[in-house]
Design a protein around this motif. Sequence first.
Motif: not given
Ligand code: MG
Length: 261
Positions: A47, A175-176
Amino acid sequence: MNKLIPAIKVKNLNFYYDTQKILEGVSMEIYQSKVTAIIGPSGCGKSTFIKCLNRMCELEGEAHVEGKVEFFNQNIYERRINLNRLRRQVSMVLPKPNLFPLSVYDNVAYGVKIVGWRPKVELDEIIESAIKEADLWDEVKNKLHKSALELSAGQQQRLCIARTLAVKPKILLMDEPCFGLDPIASMKVETLIQSLRLRSELTMVIISHNLQQVARISDFTAFFHTNENRIGQIVEFGTTKKMFSNPIDSRTRDYVFARLP
Ligand code: MG
Ligand code: ADP
């Protein structure tokens, strides 16, 4: 494969929050119009790394950067960079939908309005086309003026993607994006990414722990891991096909083969 054009070149990036080193010596290229996946165990700096690509890392703490991140040959860490423009061009979708308590329409209009005033008809068109691009139109066309927070989690995530697409980014960082979604909602987000991949020029970077998903939707994969000092590094980069069938580094092998059928 056609000739690869780097949209971003990361050169020997070290990243610190305060004095704590989070990333060390990261060099890689993100190719234009391709999907690049970032994988690796929790806490290895994935991240943080993608936040370094549009300087969102500076919103989170006392960030210190060494090395370069070149976006179409310009180092984004130069002083004269316009941060708002950079973050519109290199735009981020977070793991959890972060919509405003506004209508579906106003959420998507928000970023567009910041960029500049447009006549209502034009704004309507931009919003409709962004929501269509995000594969959400049929589900929300009769709810445009209802609160976005009434949508399901999966719809909210696709609306976040629509909001981002409305300002025409060159690079979409995710991010995810399927974090916490059930398998059906997750598959819808995946289908959306797949359709953007096939029908747009967009460059995408996606962090995911779901390696089957990564195998389906990405062209390239970067594997990150912490070193013996618990600092995040890039271990290996290559085509997703190669990374998932014949990785070179034993750490990549251990991670990948434990997670693929
Ligand atoms: Mg992360
Ligand atoms: P990942 O996304 O791979 O799970 P992160 O990038 O979130 O990893 O975190 C990498 C490291 O950076 C972790 O040790 C985490 O504690 C630290 N970290 C993340 N955000 C901050 C922050 N805002 N301030 C200080 N340390 C942070």
